[in-house]
Enzyme design. Structure first.
Site, mmCIF file in Angstrom:
data_model
loop_
_atom_site.group_PDB
_atom_site.id
_atom_site.type_symbol
_atom_site.label_atom_id
_atom_site.label_comp_id
_atom_site.label_asym_id
_atom_site.label_seq_id
_atom_site.Cartn_x
_atom_site.Cartn_y
_atom_site.Cartn_z
ATOM 1 N N GLU A 170 153.664 90.826 64.823
ATOM 2 C CA GLU A 170 153.959 90.227 63.519
ATOM 3 C C GLU A 170 152.997 90.698 62.427
ATOM 4 O OE1 GLU A 170 155.357 86.005 65.557
ATOM 5 O OE2 GLU A 170 153.313 86.239 64.815
ATOM 6 N N PRO A 171 153.025 91.980 62.085
ATOM 7 C CA PRO A 171 152.122 92.430 61.024
ATOM 8 C C PRO A 171 152.571 91.960 59.638
ATOM 9 C CG PRO A 171 153.555 94.225 61.700
ATOM 10 C CD PRO A 171 153.890 93.054 62.584
ATOM 11 N N GLY A 172 151.641 91.495 58.841
ATOM 12 C CA GLY A 172 151.938 91.133 57.453
ATOM 13 C C GLY A 172 151.105 92.000 56.532
ATOM 14 N N ARG A 173 149.803 91.720 56.553
ATOM 15 C CA ARG A 173 148.853 92.435 55.692
ATOM 16 C C ARG A 173 148.956 93.952 55.835
ATOM 17 N NH1 ARG A 173 143.871 90.138 54.595
ATOM 18 N NH2 ARG A 173 144.363 88.764 56.334
ATOM 19 N N ARG A 176 141.419 85.462 47.183
ATOM 20 C CA ARG A 176 140.776 85.826 48.455
ATOM 21 C C ARG A 176 139.264 86.026 48.329
ATOM 22 N NH1 ARG A 176 141.439 89.892 50.940
ATOM 23 N NH2 ARG A 176 141.154 89.030 53.014
ATOM 24 N N TYR A 236 137.634 83.578 50.827
ATOM 25 C CA TYR A 236 137.169 84.198 52.078
ATOM 26 C C TYR A 236 135.936 85.051 51.884
ATOM 27 C CZ TYR A 236 142.110 83.354 53.367
ATOM 28 O OH TYR A 236 143.343 82.817 53.598
ATOM 29 N N CYS A 240 137.846 78.962 34.358
ATOM 30 C CA CYS A 240 136.666 78.133 34.095
ATOM 31 C C CYS A 240 135.963 77.792 35.392
ATOM 32 C CB CYS A 240 137.084 76.863 33.370
ATOM 33 S SG CYS A 240 137.949 77.239 31.856
ATOM 34 N N GLU A 241 135.378 78.795 35.995
ATOM 35 C CA GLU A 241 134.808 78.641 37.330
ATOM 36 C C GLU A 241 133.887 79.825 37.546
ATOM 37 O OE1 GLU A 241 134.598 77.034 41.077
ATOM 38 O OE2 GLU A 241 136.409 76.443 39.998
ATOM 39 N N TYR A 260 148.685 88.399 50.481
ATOM 40 C CA TYR A 260 147.892 87.192 50.243
ATOM 41 C C TYR A 260 147.268 87.131 48.847
ATOM 42 C CZ TYR A 260 148.629 87.176 55.230
ATOM 43 O OH TYR A 260 149.233 87.230 56.455
#
Ligand SMILES: *Cc1c(COP(=O)(O)O)cnc(C)c1O
Length: 472
Positions: A318-321, A362, A366, A393-394, A423
């Site tokens: 199940e590859p996504g990335r 991300r 992460y 604002c972060e 993602y």
């Protein structure tokens, strides 16, 4: 995730950035592994993608925008399917999904892994037949499960006793026998180049092999007349570069499959080994092509089956990335540039772009690393350690923590961040009421919008305040 030499986002890194970051010989050069196949810097200095000038794309579609190389996407999907055949390759929709993407994936001979009612709805709207779908998740409602069954979804992966009961009930109501797969927590946790083979199982996914929960799940499924158990599933992590973690996971999964024969006299025909294949976000990442991954995973499965004296089951991945990630770069316009003094006389240049954590969470979520390049022109200025930040604002609103950009980057320049196909749009938010950027697919010199840019009107449409005022 990997511990970065740069440490926390608030940089201790000096003028040279983290240890892996090289000062480029040519700040205009593109590192091929970071970019999709049809991206290049033209003679005039600006990037082209599939023949289109990024300055024209910015003009036509605005910034920020996700620019997706369609042929590259199809090639990556096909490469996985061909390399892993006869395995079933499910594209993990959560990486990035739209109706067009679902159709490309089907056309290239892949199937689709969906994990919510929303992803299922897109797949069905695109015409993905139920037999090409696997339904994942850890807390699906009876309504979501019912819709999946009404669409004849081939396999539902169950993740808890509650779900087994729920799937059994919804299937019984329909008078069908639903095929299910048990998600097994095999005690292997892989991230990047490292894995832990005795990962503690204090996480929400799966049913523990070591703790006996996976076996109990099998017993419950076998006792449910509306369920048909067809296999076992394991997904050990994401952004993995090494098949050693898959090897241990596969051994444990096949060991269980073999044991179930003796204990229950059942021969489960399938194992699903999940996704997680890594891609290059920066020059420190070194992904393997699907052909190499497939050879080593095939060897692992064959060796383990031979050792257990059993036939090789049908395998799924199940590859996504690894399919979506490298196909896309985010195109931003620079708004402000700020030179900030660090300790010890060192400096860092903050390049603020017109997006940020709303289109790429991300980095903040992460501690992920990305790369960037000046996209709209070539520069003769020297490289300076830069941080690409957004407009939110972060202070954690960072897109690229450390990159060398030309010292003359200025407002109005376009900056491109590669590797944002997975993602990023799928995890995008409306933080600060920033509308989400469009996804523009480019192929053979033509661009088309897969997902249009959100507008402030879209945001206001959800806001009932105006309705109330008008109604009053
Ligand atoms: C997220 C996920 C995938 C895809 O992971 P990638 O890292 O994008 O390849 C596949 N299977 C399951 C069950 C997942 O949760």
């Amino acid at each position: 995730m990997r511990a970065h030499e740069a440490g926390a986002l608030h940089g201790q890194a000096g003028d040279h950035g983290p240890a892996w970051l090289r000062v480029p010989d040519d700040v205009n050069a593109l590192v091929p592994v970071l970019w999709s196949e049809h991206v290049a810097r033209a003679e005039d200095g600006a990037l082209r993608v599939a023949g289109l000038d990024v300055r024209e794309l910015a003009q036509e579609f605005g910034t920020p925008a996700y620019i997706l190389d369609e042929a590259d996407f199809r090639n990556r999907a096909r490469a996985f399917r061909e390399a892993f055949a006869p395995a079933t390759v499910y594209y993990a929709a959560k990486a990035f999904f739209s109706v067009a993407v679902a159709r490309w994936v089907l056309e290239e001979g892949l199937s689709v892994d969906v994990s919510t009612g929303g992803e299922l709805a897109v797949a069905l709207a695109a015409g993905v037949p139920g037999e090409r779908l696997v339904f994942h998740g850890n807390n699906r409602s009876a309504a979501e499960l019912g819709r999946a069954m009404d669409a004849n979804v081939a396999r539902i992966v169950v993740d808890s006793y509650d779900e087994i009961e729920r799937v059994a009930r919804v299937a019984a109501e329909r008078g069908i026998r639903q095929r299910v797969i048990v998600r097994v927590t095999v005690g292997v946790e892989a991230h990047t180049h490292e894995f832990i083979a005795t990962a503690h199982e204090d996480q929400k996914f799966g049913l523990s092999l070591a703790g006996g929960a996976a076996d109990e799940a099998v017993r419950r499924i076998l006792a449910a007349p509306s369920l048909e158990l067809v296999g076992l599933h394991s997904h050990i992590g994401s952004q993995i570069f090494d098949t050693a973690g898959f090897e241990i996971a596969t051994r444990r999964l096949l060991g269980m499959l073999h044991r179930l024969r003796g204990e229950h006299g059942i021969e489960l025909p399938e194992v699903d080994l999940g996704g997680g294949f890594g891609i290059a976000y920066t020059t420190q990442d070194d992904p393997q092509p699907p052909r190499v991954l497939a050879e080593s995973m095939r060897a692992i499965v064959e060796r383990e089956c031979a050792a257990l004296g059993m036939d090789v089951p049908h395998v799924s991945i199940e590859p996504g990335r690894a399919i979506a990630g490298p196909t896309t770069f985010t195109l931003y316009e620079v708004g402000t540039v700020k030179d900030v003094a660090l300790d010890g006389g060192r400096r860092r240049t903050y390049v603020a772009v017109d997006g940020g954590m709303s289109d790429n969470i991300r980095t903040a979520l992460y501690d992920a690393s990305y790369s960037a390049t000046l996209a709209s022109r070539r520069s003769d200025a020297g490289p300076v350690l830069s941080r690409v930040v957004g407009k939110h604002c972060e202070s954690g609103d960072v897109v690229v923590k450390d990159e060398f950009l030309p010292a003359d980057v200025a407002p109005g320049d376009l900056v491109a961040v590669p590797g944002t196909g997975a993602y990023c749009r799928s995890m995008a938010s409306n933080y600060n009421h920033v509308p989400r950027p469009p996804v523009v697919a480019v192929r053979d010199g033509a661009a088309r919008v897969l997902l249009r840019r959100e507008t402030e009107q879209d945001l206001l449409r959800l806001d009932t305040g105006l309705d109330v005022e008008e109604g009053a």
